[in-house]
Design a protein around this motif. Structure first.
Motif, PDB file in Angstrom:
ATOM      1  N   ALA A  38       8.856   1.167   5.956  1.00 35.40           N
ATOM      2  CA  ALA A  38       8.425   0.084   6.848  1.00 35.40           C
ATOM      3  C   ALA A  38       9.110   0.143   8.205  1.00 35.40           C
ATOM      4  CB  ALA A  38       8.685  -1.269   6.190  1.00 35.40           C
ATOM      5  N   TYR A  39      10.372   0.545   8.224  1.00 37.56           N
ATOM      6  CA  TYR A  39      11.108   0.597   9.487  1.00 37.56           C
ATOM      7  C   TYR A  39      11.112   1.999  10.091  1.00 37.56           C
ATOM      8  CZ  TYR A  39      12.760  -4.086   8.563  1.00 37.56           C
ATOM      9  OH  TYR A  39      12.820  -5.435   8.351  1.00 37.56           O
ATOM     10  N   GLY A  40      10.552   2.974   9.366  1.00 32.20           N
ATOM     11  CA  GLY A  40      10.561   4.358   9.843  1.00 32.20           C
ATOM     12  C   GLY A  40       9.175   4.913  10.001  1.00 32.20           C
ATOM     13  N   GLU A  41       8.810   5.819   9.091  1.00 31.70           N
ATOM     14  CA  GLU A  41       7.586   6.607   9.206  1.00 31.70           C
ATOM     15  C   GLU A  41       6.299   5.777   9.277  1.00 31.70           C
ATOM     16  OE1 GLU A  41      10.775   9.207   8.049  1.00 31.70           O
ATOM     17  OE2 GLU A  41      10.144   7.279   7.254  1.00 31.70           O
ATOM     18  N   LEU A  42       6.279   4.613   8.651  1.00 34.31           N
ATOM     19  CA  LEU A  42       5.045   3.816   8.635  1.00 34.31           C
ATOM     20  C   LEU A  42       5.169   2.516   9.430  1.00 34.31           C
ATOM     21  CD1 LEU A  42       4.033   4.235   4.881  1.00 34.31           C
ATOM     22  CD2 LEU A  42       3.511   5.709   6.831  1.00 34.31           C
ATOM     23  N   ALA A  43       6.121   2.460  10.328  1.00 33.24           N
ATOM     24  CA  ALA A  43       6.392   1.220  11.064  1.00 33.24           C
ATOM     25  C   ALA A  43       5.190   0.713  11.861  1.00 33.24           C
ATOM     26  CB  ALA A  43       7.585   1.414  12.004  1.00 33.24           C
ATOM     27  N   GLN A  44       4.339   1.599  12.326  1.00 33.62           N
ATOM     28  CA  GLN A  44       3.216   1.199  13.181  1.00 33.62           C
ATOM     29  C   GLN A  44       1.930   0.929  12.403  1.00 33.62           C
ATOM     30  OE1 GLN A  44       3.945   0.629  16.361  1.00 33.62           O
ATOM     31  NE2 GLN A  44       6.012   1.284  15.838  1.00 33.62           N
ATOM     32  N   LEU A  45       1.977   1.041  11.086  1.00 35.19           N
ATOM     33  CA  LEU A  45       0.761   0.909  10.292  1.00 35.19           C
ATOM     34  C   LEU A  45       0.714  -0.410   9.538  1.00 35.19           C
ATOM     35  CD1 LEU A  45       0.628   4.510   8.829  1.00 35.19           C
ATOM     36  CD2 LEU A  45      -0.543   3.622  10.848  1.00 35.19           C
ATOM     37  N   LYS A  46      -0.463  -0.927   9.337  1.00 34.78           N
ATOM     38  CA  LYS A  46      -0.670  -2.191   8.640  1.00 34.78           C
ATOM     39  C   LYS A  46      -0.273  -2.121   7.165  1.00 34.78           C
ATOM     40  CE  LYS A  46      -4.263  -5.704   7.861  1.00 34.78           C
ATOM     41  NZ  LYS A  46      -3.354  -6.577   7.253  1.00 34.78           N
ATOM     42  N   ILE A  47      -0.283  -0.913   6.583  1.00 37.86           N
ATOM     43  CA  ILE A  47       0.015  -0.784   5.159  1.00 37.86           C
ATOM     44  C   ILE A  47       1.388  -1.344   4.803  1.00 37.86           C
ATOM     45  CG2 ILE A  47       0.985   1.540   5.262  1.00 37.86           C
ATOM     46  CD1 ILE A  47      -0.471   2.127   2.633  1.00 37.86           C
ATOM     47  N   THR A  48       2.310  -1.358   5.747  1.00 35.83           N
ATOM     48  CA  THR A  48       3.648  -1.875   5.467  1.00 35.83           C
ATOM     49  C   THR A  48       3.934  -3.131   6.280  1.00 35.83           C
ATOM     50  OG1 THR A  48       4.578  -0.408   7.131  1.00 35.83           O
ATOM     51  CG2 THR A  48       4.615   0.357   4.841  1.00 35.83           C
ATOM     52  N   GLU A  49       2.947  -3.986   6.433  1.00 32.67           N
ATOM     53  CA  GLU A  49       3.141  -5.218   7.191  1.00 32.67           C
ATOM     54  C   GLU A  49       4.321  -5.998   6.619  1.00 32.67           C
ATOM     55  OE1 GLU A  49       0.644  -9.222   8.168  1.00 32.67           O
ATOM     56  OE2 GLU A  49      -0.441  -7.348   7.928  1.00 32.67           O
ATOM     57  N   LEU A  50       5.244  -6.337   7.506  1.00 27.77           N
ATOM     58  CA  LEU A  50       6.446  -7.036   7.069  1.00 27.77           C
ATOM     59  C   LEU A  50       6.199  -8.537   7.010  1.00 27.77           C
ATOM     60  CD1 LEU A  50       9.160  -5.131   9.127  1.00 27.77           C
ATOM     61  CD2 LEU A  50       8.547  -4.826   6.739  1.00 27.77           C
ATOM     62  N   VAL A  51       6.691  -9.154   5.944  1.00 31.00           N
ATOM     63  CA  VAL A  51       6.643 -10.597   5.778  1.00 31.00           C
ATOM     64  C   VAL A  51       8.084 -11.052   5.592  1.00 31.00           C
ATOM     65  CG1 VAL A  51       5.795 -12.481   4.360  1.00 31.00           C
ATOM     66  CG2 VAL A  51       4.379 -10.453   4.704  1.00 31.00           C
ATOM     67  N   ASN A  52       8.594 -11.799   6.551  1.00 37.57           N
ATOM     68  CA  ASN A  52       9.995 -12.247   6.524  1.00 37.57           C
ATOM     69  C   ASN A  52      10.965 -11.078   6.369  1.00 37.57           C
ATOM     70  OD1 ASN A  52       9.219 -14.956   6.763  1.00 37.57           O
ATOM     71  ND2 ASN A  52       8.975 -15.138   4.550  1.00 37.57           N
ATOM     72  N   GLY A  53      10.688  -9.973   7.039  1.00 41.79           N
ATOM     73  CA  GLY A  53      11.606  -8.838   7.034  1.00 41.79           C
ATOM     74  C   GLY A  53      11.466  -7.895   5.861  1.00 41.79           C
ATOM     75  N   VAL A  54      10.530  -8.140   4.940  1.00 41.04           N
ATOM     76  CA  VAL A  54      10.329  -7.238   3.807  1.00 41.04           C
ATOM     77  C   VAL A  54       8.856  -6.848   3.714  1.00 41.04           C
ATOM     78  CG1 VAL A  54      12.274  -8.155   2.474  1.00 41.04           C
ATOM     79  CG2 VAL A  54      10.020  -9.139   2.177  1.00 41.04           C
ATOM     80  N   VAL A  55       8.582  -5.755   3.015  1.00 37.56           N
ATOM     81  CA  VAL A  55       7.208  -5.306   2.820  1.00 37.56           C
ATOM     82  C   VAL A  55       6.475  -6.344   1.990  1.00 37.56           C
ATOM     83  CG1 VAL A  55       5.749  -3.519   1.792  1.00 37.56           C
ATOM     84  CG2 VAL A  55       7.854  -2.882   2.986  1.00 37.56           C
ATOM     85  N   GLY A  56       5.304  -6.768   2.451  1.00 33.58           N
ATOM     86  CA  GLY A  56       4.526  -7.767   1.738  1.00 33.58           C
ATOM     87  C   GLY A  56       3.961  -7.244   0.431  1.00 33.58           C
ATOM     88  N   ALA A  57       3.839  -8.122  -0.556  1.00 39.15           N
ATOM     89  CA  ALA A  57       3.364  -7.740  -1.890  1.00 39.15           C
ATOM     90  C   ALA A  57       1.957  -7.159  -1.853  1.00 39.15           C
ATOM     91  CB  ALA A  57       3.423  -8.942  -2.831  1.00 39.15           C
ATOM     92  N   GLU A  58       1.150  -7.522  -0.866  1.00 41.34           N
ATOM     93  CA  GLU A  58      -0.212  -6.975  -0.781  1.00 41.34           C
ATOM     94  C   GLU A  58      -0.197  -5.470  -0.497  1.00 41.34           C
ATOM     95  OE1 GLU A  58       1.139  -8.137   3.220  1.00 41.34           O
ATOM     96  OE2 GLU A  58       1.040  -9.250   1.336  1.00 41.34           O
ATOM     97  N   SER A  59       0.921  -4.955  -0.009  1.00 41.44           N
ATOM     98  CA  SER A  59       1.054  -3.519   0.271  1.00 41.44           C
ATOM     99  C   SER A  59       1.537  -2.731  -0.943  1.00 41.44           C
ATOM    100  CB  SER A  59       2.040  -3.295   1.421  1.00 41.44           C
ATOM    101  OG  SER A  59       1.588  -3.911   2.601  1.00 41.44           O
ATOM    102  N   TYR A  60       2.026  -3.410  -1.967  1.00 40.65           N
ATOM    103  CA  TYR A  60       2.611  -2.721  -3.119  1.00 40.65           C
ATOM    104  C   TYR A  60       1.674  -1.727  -3.800  1.00 40.65           C
ATOM    105  CZ  TYR A  60       6.535  -6.052  -3.010  1.00 40.65           C
ATOM    106  OH  TYR A  60       7.619  -6.804  -2.653  1.00 40.65           O
ATOM    107  N   PRO A  61       0.440  -2.090  -4.147  1.00 35.59           N
ATOM    108  CA  PRO A  61      -0.399  -1.125  -4.869  1.00 35.59           C
ATOM    109  C   PRO A  61      -0.595   0.187  -4.107  1.00 35.59           C
ATOM    110  CG  PRO A  61      -1.357  -3.314  -5.026  1.00 35.59           C
ATOM    111  CD  PRO A  61      -0.221  -3.398  -4.032  1.00 35.59           C
ATOM    112  N   ALA A  62      -0.870   0.115  -2.833  1.00 33.75           N
ATOM    113  CA  ALA A  62      -1.073   1.341  -2.047  1.00 33.75           C
ATOM    114  C   ALA A  62       0.225   2.134  -1.941  1.00 33.75           C
ATOM    115  CB  ALA A  62      -1.599   0.991  -0.657  1.00 33.75           C
ATOM    116  N   LEU A  63       1.322   1.462  -1.653  1.00 32.98           N
ATOM    117  CA  LEU A  63       2.592   2.168  -1.515  1.00 32.98           C
ATOM    118  C   LEU A  63       3.040   2.784  -2.831  1.00 32.98           C
ATOM    119  CD1 LEU A  63       4.646  -0.079   0.920  1.00 32.98           C
ATOM    120  CD2 LEU A  63       3.681   2.185   1.344  1.00 32.98           C
ATOM    121  N   ILE A  64       2.846   2.079  -3.935  1.00 29.59           N
ATOM    122  CA  ILE A  64       3.248   2.615  -5.244  1.00 29.59           C
ATOM    123  C   ILE A  64       2.460   3.883  -5.557  1.00 29.59           C
ATOM    124  CG2 ILE A  64       3.172   2.178  -7.730  1.00 29.59           C
ATOM    125  CD1 ILE A  64       3.935  -0.737  -7.070  1.00 29.59           C
TER     126      ILE A  64
END
Length: 184
Positions: free
Chosen positions: A11-37
Motif C-alpha cells: 500500500a505504501y510502496g509498489e501499489l501506492a497509486q492504485l485503487k486496489i490498496t485504498e487506505l482506510v484510516n491508514g490501513v488497507v481496506g477489507a474490500e481489497s483483501y480478496p484481490a490482494l490475497i
C-alpha cells in the motif's frame, strides 16, 4: 512476518497509486483483501517453487511388489531427497546408480530399495478468508524477510500487467524484471 506487513508494504510502496490498496484510516481496506490475497498466494507459490524455503517429510509404507508410490501431500513441488530406514540417503534420478530412486512426475516416486522417508520441497499454506473475513495482523506468512522484496515485485507485476499486453513495455513488465533480478 504477518500478512498485514505485506499489505502495508504494498500500500505504501509498489501499489501506492492504485485503487486496489485504498487506505482506510491508514490501513488497507477489507474490500481489497480478496484481490490482494489472490496475488499474495500466487507470489508465495512462485517463490516456494523456485527456492527451497520449506521442506516437508513423509514416510512411505512399502508394499511388497510395488515399485511406484504416490507422495500424497497437496504441497509437494519437488522431491528433494529419499532415505532408507537405516538413514542412508539414496540417489535421485541417477541412471548410473543402481539404488537410485526416480521421480516420473512431481509427486510420484519409483523405488528400488527400502525407502522410509521422502523429503520434498513444500509450498506455503494457502491464505484464505475465513467466513468472508480476515485479520491480516494475525495471519502468518512463512517467508524469510530476504524474499519479501521479490514477493512485492511479483504482486506489483501481476496487478500492473494489462491483459493482452505482453510485448509492450509497461509497469507490470518492469516489476516482472525486478522480480527476476531479486530472485537472482
Amino acid at each position: 512476518m504477518k500478512l498485514g506487513e505485506v499489505f502495508n508494504q504494498l500500500a505504501y510502496g509498489e501499489l501506492a497509486q492504485l485503487k486496489i490498496t485504498e487506505l482506510v484510516n491508514g490501513v488497507v481496506g477489507a474490500e481489497s483483501y480478496p484481490a490482494l490475497i489472490a496475488h499474495v498466494n500466487m507470489g508465495l507459490n512462485a517463490l516456494f517453487k523456485r527456492f527451497n524455503l520449506k521442506e516437508g517429510r513423509v514416510n512411505i509404507p512399502l508394499v511388497p511388489g510395488t515399485l511406484t508410490y504416490s507422495v500424497n501431500t497437496p504441497d509437494v513441488f519437488k522431491i528433494e531427497r529419499v532415505y532408507t530406514k537405516e538413514g542412508w540417503e539414496l540417489g535421485l534420478n541417477d541412471e548410473a546408480d543402481y539404488y537410485s530412486c526416480f521421480t516420473p512426475s512431481t509427486n510420484m516416486l519409483r523405488v528400488s530399495a527400502d525407502v522410509v522417508e521422502v523429503v520434498y520441497r513444500a509450498n506455503h499454506p494457502l491464505i484464505v478468508l475465513q467466513n468472508g473475513t480476515l485479520n491480516p495482523d494475525l495471519v502468518e506468512v512463512e517467508l524469510p524477510y530476504g524474499h519479501l522484496q521479490a514477493l512485492l515485485y511479483f504482486i506489483a507485476s501481476r496487478v500492473n500487467n494489462p491483459i493482452g499486453m505482453g510485448t509492450e513495455f509497461n509497469a507490470g513488465n518492469n516489476y516482472a524484471a525486478k522480480f527476476e533480478r531479486a530472485c537472482a
